[in-house]
Design a protein around this motif. Sequence first.
Motif, PDB file in Angstrom:
ATOM      1  N   LEU A  34     -15.361  -7.449   7.444  1.00 48.16           N
ATOM      2  CA  LEU A  34     -15.763  -6.588   6.458  1.00 48.16           C
ATOM      3  C   LEU A  34     -15.256  -5.270   6.529  1.00 48.16           C
ATOM      4  N   SER A  35     -15.376  -4.670   7.474  1.00 43.45           N
ATOM      5  CA  SER A  35     -14.818  -3.223   7.565  1.00 43.45           C
ATOM      6  C   SER A  35     -13.784  -2.938   8.544  1.00 43.45           C
ATOM      7  N   VAL A  36     -12.729  -3.961   8.792  1.00 39.60           N
ATOM      8  CA  VAL A  36     -11.695  -3.987   9.869  1.00 39.60           C
ATOM      9  C   VAL A  36     -10.545  -4.535   9.306  1.00 39.60           C
ATOM     10  N   PHE A  37      -9.475  -3.727   9.495  1.00 40.21           N
ATOM     11  CA  PHE A  37      -8.032  -4.317   9.097  1.00 40.21           C
ATOM     12  C   PHE A  37      -7.047  -4.203  10.312  1.00 40.21           C
ATOM     13  N   GLN A  38      -5.847  -4.861  10.408  1.00 40.77           N
ATOM     14  CA  GLN A  38      -5.015  -4.581  11.340  1.00 40.77           C
ATOM     15  C   GLN A  38      -3.559  -4.146  10.402  1.00 40.77           C
ATOM     16  N   CYS A  39      -2.971  -3.223  10.807  1.00 36.14           N
ATOM     17  CA  CYS A  39      -1.941  -2.864  10.071  1.00 36.14           C
ATOM     18  C   CYS A  39      -0.538  -2.578  10.812  1.00 36.14           C
ATOM     19  N   ARG A  40       0.650  -2.615  10.337  1.00 33.50           N
ATOM     20  CA  ARG A  40       1.994  -2.347  10.990  1.00 33.50           C
ATOM     21  C   ARG A  40       2.505  -1.185  10.173  1.00 33.50           C
ATOM     22  N   LEU A  41       2.393   0.062  10.929  1.00 33.62           N
ATOM     23  CA  LEU A  41       2.782   1.181  10.180  1.00 33.62           C
ATOM     24  C   LEU A  41       3.764   1.732  10.807  1.00 33.62           C
ATOM     25  N   SER A  42       4.607   2.449   9.947  1.00 35.57           N
ATOM     26  CA  SER A  42       5.986   3.458  10.381  1.00 35.57           C
ATOM     27  C   SER A  42       4.954   4.792  10.472  1.00 35.57           C
ATOM     28  N   ARG A  43       5.657   5.676  11.142  1.00 33.49           N
ATOM     29  CA  ARG A  43       5.064   7.016  11.071  1.00 33.49           C
ATOM     30  C   ARG A  43       4.744   7.571   9.923  1.00 33.49           C
ATOM     31  N   GLN A  44       5.783   7.376   8.817  1.00 33.21           N
ATOM     32  CA  GLN A  44       5.564   7.986   7.559  1.00 33.21           C
ATOM     33  C   GLN A  44       4.454   7.329   6.754  1.00 33.21           C
ATOM     34  N   ARG A  45       4.257   5.679   6.756  1.00 31.22           N
ATOM     35  CA  ARG A  45       3.277   5.079   6.451  1.00 31.22           C
ATOM     36  C   ARG A  45       1.763   5.511   6.907  1.00 31.22           C
ATOM     37  N   HIS A  46       1.797   5.640   8.356  1.00 32.24           N
ATOM     38  CA  HIS A  46       0.653   6.162   8.975  1.00 32.24           C
ATOM     39  C   HIS A  46       0.252   7.569   8.375  1.00 32.24           C
ATOM     40  N   ALA A  47       1.109   8.358   8.065  1.00 31.03           N
ATOM     41  CA  ALA A  47       0.432   9.582   7.751  1.00 31.03           C
ATOM     42  C   ALA A  47       0.185   9.520   6.200  1.00 31.03           C
ATOM     43  N   GLU A  48       0.797   8.736   5.541  1.00 29.31           N
ATOM     44  CA  GLU A  48       0.553   8.461   4.051  1.00 29.31           C
ATOM     45  C   GLU A  48      -1.000   7.801   3.935  1.00 29.31           C
ATOM     46  N   LEU A  49      -1.383   6.894   4.844  1.00 28.53           N
ATOM     47  CA  LEU A  49      -2.521   6.308   4.844  1.00 28.53           C
ATOM     48  C   LEU A  49      -3.744   7.443   5.215  1.00 28.53           C
ATOM     49  N   ILE A  50      -3.269   8.173   6.387  1.00 29.06           N
ATOM     50  CA  ILE A  50      -4.412   9.135   6.835  1.00 29.06           C
ATOM     51  C   ILE A  50      -4.439  10.057   5.551  1.00 29.06           C
ATOM     52  N   ALA A  51      -3.619  10.437   4.864  1.00 31.15           N
ATOM     53  CA  ALA A  51      -3.794  11.562   3.785  1.00 31.15           C
ATOM     54  C   ALA A  51      -4.818  10.637   2.632  1.00 31.15           C
ATOM     55  N   LEU A  52      -4.374   9.674   2.344  1.00 29.26           N
ATOM     56  CA  LEU A  52      -5.256   8.913   1.337  1.00 29.26           C
ATOM     57  C   LEU A  52      -6.659   8.841   1.630  1.00 29.26           C
ATOM     58  N   LEU A  53      -6.667   8.318   2.913  1.00 26.23           N
ATOM     59  CA  LEU A  53      -8.208   7.971   3.306  1.00 26.23           C
ATOM     60  C   LEU A  53      -9.223   9.426   3.470  1.00 26.23           C
ATOM     61  N   ASP A  54      -8.278  10.417   3.777  1.00 27.05           N
ATOM     62  CA  ASP A  54      -8.823  11.954   4.033  1.00 27.05           C
ATOM     63  C   ASP A  54      -9.350  12.412   2.677  1.00 27.05           C
ATOM     64  N   GLY A  55      -8.720  11.974   1.547  1.00 28.83           N
ATOM     65  CA  GLY A  55      -9.034  12.250   0.223  1.00 28.83           C
ATOM     66  C   GLY A  55     -10.212  11.761  -0.248  1.00 28.83           C
ATOM     67  N   ILE A  56     -10.636  10.597   0.166  1.00 32.48           N
ATOM     68  CA  ILE A  56     -11.665   9.567  -0.328  1.00 32.48           C
ATOM     69  C   ILE A  56     -13.031   9.871   0.562  1.00 32.48           C
ATOM     70  N   ILE A  57     -13.130  10.040   1.673  1.00 30.85           N
ATOM     71  CA  ILE A  57     -14.318  10.239   2.718  1.00 30.85           C
ATOM     72  C   ILE A  57     -14.954  11.257   2.519  1.00 30.85           C
ATOM     73  N   HIS A  58     -16.324  11.241   2.813  1.00 29.40           N
ATOM     74  CA  HIS A  58     -17.078  12.507   2.993  1.00 29.40           C
ATOM     75  C   HIS A  58     -17.162  12.664   4.427  1.00 29.40           C
ATOM     76  N   LYS A  59     -16.603  13.746   5.004  1.00 25.82           N
ATOM     77  CA  LYS A  59     -16.661  13.848   6.660  1.00 25.82           C
ATOM     78  C   LYS A  59     -17.978  14.011   7.047  1.00 25.82           C
ATOM     79  N   ALA A  60     -19.152  14.362   6.290  1.00 24.38           N
ATOM     80  CA  ALA A  60     -20.376  14.469   6.911  1.00 24.38           C
ATOM     81  C   ALA A  60     -21.045  13.128   7.216  1.00 24.38           C
ATOM     82  N   GLN A  61     -20.541  12.076   6.301  1.00 23.40           N
ATOM     83  CA  GLN A  61     -21.119  10.736   6.176  1.00 23.40           C
ATOM     84  C   GLN A  61     -20.342   9.476   6.534  1.00 23.40           C
ATOM     85  N   ASP A  62     -19.113   9.766   6.468  1.00 22.25           N
ATOM     86  CA  ASP A  62     -18.263   8.640   6.746  1.00 22.25           C
ATOM     87  C   ASP A  62     -17.433   8.653   8.153  1.00 22.25           C
ATOM     88  N   HIS A  63     -17.031   7.650   8.506  1.00 15.74           N
ATOM     89  CA  HIS A  63     -16.364   7.550   9.828  1.00 15.74           C
ATOM     90  C   HIS A  63     -15.223   6.491   9.781  1.00 15.74           C
TER      91      HIS A  63
END
Length: 96
Positions: A34-63
């Motif tokens: 349901l809320s679990v993924f496995q990913c193969r990521l380069s450093r660049q794709r890892h940074a892109e993913l973090i930036a995208l997710l950080d723009g979506i979540i509400h830090k006080a409610q999500d983890h």
Amino acid sequence: MDEHLYLVAYDIGDDKRWRRVWKVMNGYGEWLQLSVFQCRLSRQRHAELIALLDGIIHKAQDHILLMDLGPADSVTPRIVSLGKDFTAVQRAAVIV
């Protein structure tokens, strides 16, 4: 390619944000549960993913947890899988 294998798990407090996170994750990895993924990521794709997710979540409610399991080509995850089989994500060509 210098890729690492990641296990990503998340707990999102709002259904609309959960769907947005799921769609982003589906483009970066393989859905396991349901809320679990496995990913193969380069450093660049890892940074892109973090930036995208950080723009979506509400830090006080999500983890979101991104667990680095090590270099994707040399790590052998020690997994106990009950039910469906588990296979670590392999590098594959992407046709655009």
